[in-house]
Design a protein around this motif. Structure first.
Motif, PDB file in Angstrom:
ATOM      1  N   TYR A   1       0.777  -1.293   0.098  1.00 31.84           N
ATOM      2  CA  TYR A   1      -0.071  -0.080  -0.001  1.00 31.84           C
ATOM      3  C   TYR A   1       0.695   1.185   0.098  1.00 31.84           C
ATOM      4  CZ  TYR A   1      -3.668  -3.210   0.989  1.00 31.84           C
ATOM      5  OH  TYR A   1      -4.293  -4.410   0.771  1.00 31.84           O
ATOM      6  N   ILE A   2       0.698   1.962  -0.614  1.00 32.86           N
ATOM      7  CA  ILE A   2       1.366   3.232  -0.782  1.00 32.86           C
ATOM      8  C   ILE A   2       0.311   4.506  -0.656  1.00 32.86           C
ATOM      9  CG2 ILE A   2       2.643   4.984  -2.066  1.00 32.86           C
ATOM     10  CD1 ILE A   2       3.484   2.641  -3.843  1.00 32.86           C
ATOM     11  N   ALA A   3       0.617   5.409   0.558  1.00 35.69           N
ATOM     12  CA  ALA A   3      -0.148   6.651   0.962  1.00 35.69           C
ATOM     13  C   ALA A   3       0.520   7.817   0.300  1.00 35.69           C
ATOM     14  CB  ALA A   3      -0.289   6.537   2.396  1.00 35.69           C
ATOM     15  N   VAL A   4      -0.269   8.656  -0.262  1.00 38.34           N
ATOM     16  CA  VAL A   4       0.109   9.958  -1.198  1.00 38.34           C
ATOM     17  C   VAL A   4      -0.449  11.035  -0.419  1.00 38.34           C
ATOM     18  CG1 VAL A   4       0.596  10.786  -3.236  1.00 38.34           C
ATOM     19  CG2 VAL A   4      -0.323   8.646  -3.239  1.00 38.34           C
ATOM     20  N   SER A   5       0.462  11.904   0.011  1.00 32.70           N
ATOM     21  CA  SER A   5       0.076  13.191   0.548  1.00 32.70           C
ATOM     22  C   SER A   5       1.084  14.168   0.675  1.00 32.70           C
ATOM     23  CB  SER A   5      -0.484  12.995   1.881  1.00 32.70           C
ATOM     24  OG  SER A   5      -0.799  14.134   2.615  1.00 32.70           O
ATOM     25  N   GLN A   6       0.866  15.516   0.131  1.00 25.92           N
ATOM     26  CA  GLN A   6       1.649  16.510  -0.053  1.00 25.92           C
ATOM     27  C   GLN A   6       1.880  17.135   1.620  1.00 25.92           C
ATOM     28  OE1 GLN A   6      -0.870  19.388  -1.930  1.00 25.92           O
ATOM     29  NE2 GLN A   6      -1.776  17.960  -3.212  1.00 25.92           N
ATOM     30  N   SER A   7       0.786  17.032   2.097  1.00 27.00           N
ATOM     31  CA  SER A   7       1.018  17.848   3.463  1.00 27.00           C
ATOM     32  C   SER A   7       1.374  16.966   4.467  1.00 27.00           C
ATOM     33  CB  SER A   7      -0.414  18.288   4.034  1.00 27.00           C
ATOM     34  OG  SER A   7      -1.475  17.189   4.084  1.00 27.00           O
ATOM     35  N   GLY A   8       1.017  15.450   4.163  1.00 29.17           N
ATOM     36  CA  GLY A   8       1.153  14.442   5.123  1.00 29.17           C
ATOM     37  C   GLY A   8       0.362  14.481   6.290  1.00 29.17           C
ATOM     38  N   GLU A   9      -0.597  15.182   6.216  1.00 29.83           N
ATOM     39  CA  GLU A   9      -1.553  15.648   7.602  1.00 29.83           C
ATOM     40  C   GLU A   9      -2.932  15.153   7.220  1.00 29.83           C
ATOM     41  OE1 GLU A   9      -0.310  15.833  10.337  1.00 29.83           O
ATOM     42  OE2 GLU A   9       1.704  16.706   9.989  1.00 29.83           O
ATOM     43  N   THR A  10      -3.378  14.716   5.960  1.00 26.52           N
ATOM     44  CA  THR A  10      -4.758  14.675   5.416  1.00 26.52           C
ATOM     45  C   THR A  10      -5.421  13.691   6.163  1.00 26.52           C
ATOM     46  OG1 THR A  10      -4.093  15.442   3.295  1.00 26.52           O
ATOM     47  CG2 THR A  10      -6.289  14.136   3.365  1.00 26.52           C
ATOM     48  N   TYR A  11      -6.538  13.981   6.858  1.00 28.90           N
ATOM     49  CA  TYR A  11      -7.009  12.946   8.066  1.00 28.90           C
ATOM     50  C   TYR A  11      -7.417  11.587   7.295  1.00 28.90           C
ATOM     51  CZ  TYR A  11      -9.598  10.941  11.940  1.00 28.90           C
ATOM     52  OH  TYR A  11      -9.990  10.175  12.714  1.00 28.90           O
ATOM     53  N   ASP A  12      -7.857  11.839   6.215  1.00 29.57           N
ATOM     54  CA  ASP A  12      -8.694  10.658   5.651  1.00 29.57           C
ATOM     55  C   ASP A  12      -7.640   9.728   5.033  1.00 29.57           C
ATOM     56  OD1 ASP A  12     -11.260  11.006   5.367  1.00 29.57           O
ATOM     57  OD2 ASP A  12     -11.391  12.494   3.985  1.00 29.57           O
TER      58      ASP A  12
ATOM     59  N   ALA B   1      -0.692  -4.511   7.362  1.00 25.43           N
ATOM     60  CA  ALA B   1      -0.284  -4.036   5.930  1.00 25.43           C
ATOM     61  C   ALA B   1       0.951  -3.755   5.913  1.00 25.43           C
ATOM     62  CB  ALA B   1      -1.218  -3.485   5.286  1.00 25.43           C
ATOM     63  N   ARG B   2       1.849  -3.522   4.891  1.00 30.38           N
ATOM     64  CA  ARG B   2       3.074  -2.976   4.715  1.00 30.38           C
ATOM     65  C   ARG B   2       2.552  -1.540   4.050  1.00 30.38           C
ATOM     66  NH1 ARG B   2       8.801  -2.928   4.145  1.00 30.38           N
ATOM     67  NH2 ARG B   2       8.950  -4.963   4.646  1.00 30.38           N
ATOM     68  N   VAL B   3       2.872  -0.390   4.400  1.00 33.25           N
ATOM     69  CA  VAL B   3       2.237   0.833   3.879  1.00 33.25           C
ATOM     70  C   VAL B   3       3.629   1.771   3.741  1.00 33.25           C
ATOM     71  CG1 VAL B   3       0.623   2.606   4.007  1.00 33.25           C
ATOM     72  CG2 VAL B   3       0.024   0.573   5.372  1.00 33.25           C
ATOM     73  N   LEU B   4       3.644   2.203   2.393  1.00 36.78           N
ATOM     74  CA  LEU B   4       4.836   3.144   2.221  1.00 36.78           C
ATOM     75  C   LEU B   4       4.183   4.381   2.006  1.00 36.78           C
ATOM     76  CD1 LEU B   4       7.096   1.279  -0.350  1.00 36.78           C
ATOM     77  CD2 LEU B   4       7.216   1.517   2.085  1.00 36.78           C
ATOM     78  N   GLY B   5       5.043   5.761   2.007  1.00 38.01           N
ATOM     79  CA  GLY B   5       4.407   7.010   1.989  1.00 38.01           C
ATOM     80  C   GLY B   5       5.194   7.663   0.812  1.00 38.01           C
ATOM     81  N   VAL B   6       4.466   8.397  -0.074  1.00 42.75           N
ATOM     82  CA  VAL B   6       5.202   9.401  -0.932  1.00 42.75           C
ATOM     83  C   VAL B   6       4.457  10.797  -0.409  1.00 42.75           C
ATOM     84  CG1 VAL B   6       5.272  10.156  -3.582  1.00 42.75           C
ATOM     85  CG2 VAL B   6       5.011   7.746  -2.882  1.00 42.75           C
ATOM     86  N   VAL B   7       5.393  11.543   0.178  1.00 38.17           N
ATOM     87  CA  VAL B   7       4.997  12.798   1.062  1.00 38.17           C
ATOM     88  C   VAL B   7       5.860  13.788   0.803  1.00 38.17           C
ATOM     89  CG1 VAL B   7       4.700  13.263   3.388  1.00 38.17           C
ATOM     90  CG2 VAL B   7       3.978  11.010   2.787  1.00 38.17           C
ATOM     91  N   ASN B   8       5.214  15.072   0.829  1.00 40.12           N
ATOM     92  CA  ASN B   8       6.079  16.201   0.687  1.00 40.12           C
ATOM     93  C   ASN B   8       6.834  16.657   2.110  1.00 40.12           C
ATOM     94  OD1 ASN B   8       7.687  18.373  -0.744  1.00 40.12           O
ATOM     95  ND2 ASN B   8       6.136  19.551  -0.130  1.00 40.12           N
ATOM     96  N   VAL B   9       6.193  16.694   2.919  1.00 43.19           N
ATOM     97  CA  VAL B   9       6.647  17.427   4.386  1.00 43.19           C
ATOM     98  C   VAL B   9       7.067  16.286   5.341  1.00 43.19           C
ATOM     99  CG1 VAL B   9       5.795  18.634   6.333  1.00 43.19           C
ATOM    100  CG2 VAL B   9       4.562  18.881   4.355  1.00 43.19           C
ATOM    101  N   VAL B  10       8.309  16.533   5.268  1.00 45.25           N
ATOM    102  CA  VAL B  10       9.250  15.649   5.982  1.00 45.25           C
ATOM    103  C   VAL B  10       8.849  15.462   7.583  1.00 45.25           C
ATOM    104  CG1 VAL B  10      11.699  15.160   7.159  1.00 45.25           C
ATOM    105  CG2 VAL B  10      11.378  16.136   4.467  1.00 45.25           C
ATOM    106  N   GLY B  11       8.692  14.493   8.214  1.00 49.66           N
ATOM    107  CA  GLY B  11       8.308  14.206   9.428  1.00 49.66           C
ATOM    108  C   GLY B  11       6.860  14.439   9.922  1.00 49.66           C
ATOM    109  N   SER B  12       5.960  14.708   8.767  1.00 55.81           N
ATOM    110  CA  SER B  12       4.664  14.632   8.930  1.00 55.81           C
ATOM    111  C   SER B  12       3.812  13.470   9.518  1.00 55.81           C
ATOM    112  CB  SER B  12       4.119  15.124   7.672  1.00 55.81           C
ATOM    113  OG  SER B  12       4.433  14.249   6.694  1.00 55.81           O
ATOM    114  N   ALA B  13       2.808  13.559  10.003  1.00 57.32           N
ATOM    115  CA  ALA B  13       2.118  12.348  10.404  1.00 57.32           C
ATOM    116  C   ALA B  13       2.105  11.033   9.590  1.00 57.32           C
ATOM    117  CB  ALA B  13       0.838  12.839  10.950  1.00 57.32           C
TER     118      ALA B  13
END
Ligand code: F6R
Length: 604
Positions: A344-355, A368-380
């Motif tokens: 699973y890959i979660a994509v978020s610019q802010s890294g904070e989108t609740y949904d 599950a194993r979940v990776l992130g594609v995120v802009n804000v370093v250290g975001s949730a």
């Protein structure tokens, strides 16, 4: 969405808080307020519906002090007005609170408090929290806040001041960001580093369930249960200047024009020519694990979902792993089957989108194993995922996303190449994609030079009441994103359809008053796309094509440079960002702050 700023130190606090609020304006809000400990030790509050400048106009001359908290509110419970603006005070006016998030059991608590004789001054869910703190018999402010938090259900980022404990601000986080900024004999707190970076770049980001006590020369972190936590400050890489407009008339224009540099950044240091692949240091997925992935599911919202759709196609094409994207906001509510062989890959610019965060938490809970594609370093989301790829777009201030979208898609290109080269993508194809990736910054710069032409086209189409966007396969998510961009900032109704679906329904809409924007890359579907243009032309529809060569059937063509077919979607969306921008500008819209929208959607 709502923003929090707080300060404790030696400086005059009100100007600092107002400056912090201004830096959070981009997140979207409808009222603002501030509370400080005045010289007499009494809490002084000022609130105003509307913009931060309206709050500033209301601040009296002698509003001085060295400790305070402030807030920009995005109405959820109760109308945007002075009463509902934060900070909220308890019945004695001794406790002040600002809150981001939503208290789910606010109605219950409110009824109980009213039954106990508490008078509410606002319609907000947040006010219940300040009354709970105010009524607590605990000895310390920390214990009073903990007692209140034990009674509430929901999400929060809060900052609390108490007249009887003037040497501290207590903050807590559950699902809504709280970042501490560490200065020299002064401490800051904010819901977004944007409000801190002009003062300090040393920050501590709280985790869910964590609290902190800030004093002028010291801070400590602990859980809501009281156990001490370790907090190592990190350095924010973004400069304060990144938040300035830099001579552009809007942040959107600035951010569109920054794309050549932004794309250069996401590529930097990652390309490995020796093995025709890329290094993604934070992925935490070894080759054996990468080979055993049977399916990829990408989750995001809005623009990030569209970036995920393009990403899914890239991964499927280059790595031959069945992949698809789904709105995280839907996924989390449909009791999805979580398959151990799916990545699973979660994509978020802010890294904070609740949904998105909630979808990640649900997936993690199910193993599950979940990776992130995120802009804000250290975001949730970055912290909640098992690894991932940072997109390095730099801060994006305009509510609508442009450079973050482009960088996210490029990051997916890197991930697709990486997975492809671990699986069956040949060295030759790896080389071809790398050459294509390297060309991107210059090709984007070349397209941006054509802005004057796009501005003219936008003026021609700005009168349309509605527009259709079409694309096929790789072009379809590009059409969806372009249509979203146009509607978000111009408020022109826009529909996006796969060109292949036209004759199954939407063709009925085509007439001279409904222009169509068609994505027509020089790929294996060129002739099919041209056939769609014919169909539209036969119904006297106006066509603006985005293509690699002038399209005869189109009234206008924006010609974009050719790259590798798999990477074409990255380039084809860029002129349409400018198209949306100039259309909205011609219509006199507030481009950076479109109505009803917030930059970071940290509530449901
Ligand atoms: C639109 C836009 C939004 C966001 C969406 C998710 O221009 O930016 O659609 O993409 O709200 O936000 P993030 O990407 O921060 O998770």
């Amino acid at each position: 969405m709502c923003g929090i700023v707080g300060y404790i130190g030696k400086r005059d606090v009100a100007p600092l808080l107002l400056e912090g609020l201004q830096r959070l304006e981009y997140r979207g809000y409808d009222s603002a307020g501030v509370v400080i400990t005045g010289k007499s030790g009494v809490l002084k509050t000022v609130k105003a519906k509307g913009r931060v400048r309206e709050l500033e106009a209301r601040i009296p001359k002698r509003f001085t002090g060295t400790t305070g908290i402030a807030h920009t509110r995005w109405a959820t419970h109760g109308a945007p007005n002075d009463e509902n603006a934060h900070p909220h005070l308890d019945a004695d006016g001794k406790v002040a609170l600002v809150h981001n998030g939503i208290i789910d059991n606010a109605d219950d608590l409110r009824a109980k408090l009213i039954a106990d004789g508490v008078e509410f001054t606002s319609e907000t869910d947040s006010e219940v929290v300040v009354h709970l703190i105010g009524r607590s018999q605990a000895d310390t402010l920390e214990a009073k806040v903990q007692e209140a938090l034990r009674r509430i259900e929901g999400t929060y980022g809060i900052a609390v001041m108490h007249q009887d404990f003037p040497d501290r601000i207590v903050v807590a986080r559950n699902g809504s960001p709280v970042v501490l900024g560490i200065g020299d004999k002064e401490m800051f707190v904010a819901s977004d580093v944007a409000a801190l970076v002009s003062h300090t770049r040393q920050v501590v980001t709280l985790d869910d369930g964590e609290m902190a006590t800030l004093k002028a020369d010291d801070f400590r972190t602990y859980t809501t249960e009281g156990s001490t936590t370790s907090a190592t400050p990190t350095t924010v890489e973004w400069e304060a200047e990144s938040y300035d407009m830099g001579g552009h008339d809007t942040y959107m224009h600035k951010e569109i024009s920054e794309q050549p540099d932004a794309v250069d950044r996401v590529l930097r240091g990652r390309i490995d020519d020796r093995f025709s692949t890329v290094h993604l240091g934070g992925l935490n997925l070894d080759p054996r694990e990468a080979r055993s992935v049977r399916r990829i599911k990408i989750l995001g919202c809005g623009t990030s979902y569209h970036a995920g759709q393009i990403g899914a196609q890239m991964i499927e094409e280059l790595a031959r792993i069945p992949s698809d994207a789904e709105p995280a906001s839907e996924f989390r509510y449909r009791n999805p089957v979580v398959d151990p062989d799916t990545l699973y890959i979660a994509v978020s610019q802010s890294g904070e989108t609740y949904d998105v965060l909630a979808a990640v938490q649900e997936l993690k809970r199910k193993g599950a194993r979940v990776l992130g594609v995120v802009n804000v370093v250290g975001s949730a989301i970055a912290r909640e995922t098992d690894g991932g790829v940072y997109v390095h777009a730099g801060p994006e201030v305009c509510v609508v996303s442009t450079k973050c979208f482009t960088n996210t898609v490029v990051a997916f290109g890197l991930l697709a190449l990486h997975l492809g080269r671990i699986r069956d993508l040949s060295v030759a194809d790896g080389k071809r994609i790398i050459a294509g990736l390297r060309k991107l910054p210059a090709q984007i710069a070349e397209m941006l030079e054509g802005e004057a032409e796009i501005e003219k086209l936008a003026a021609e189409y700005a009168g349309a009441k509605s527009m259709m966007f079409i694309g096929r396969v790789r072009g379809y998510p590009v059409a969806r994103e372009a249509s979203l961009k146009l509607k978000e900032i111009s408020y022109i109704h826009a529909e996006a359809y796969p060109a292949s679906e036209l004759k199954h329904g939407p063709l009925a809409l085509i007439e001279p008053a409904l222009p169509t924007v068609a994505i027509v890359p020089d790929d294996e579907l060129l002739e099919k796309n041209r056939a769609a243009l014919e169909e539209i032309k036969a119904r006297s529809g106006r066509i603006l094509a985005v293509a690699h060569q002038v399209q005869e059937k189109a009234d206008h063509t924006i010609v974009v440079p050719k790259n590798e077919v798999e990477l074409d979607p990255i380039l084809m969306g860029i002129p349409l960002q400018l198209f949306a921008y100039h259309t909205a500008k011609a219509m006199g819209r507030d481009i950076d702050k479109p109505r009803n929208l917030a930059k970071s959607v940290t509530v449901e």
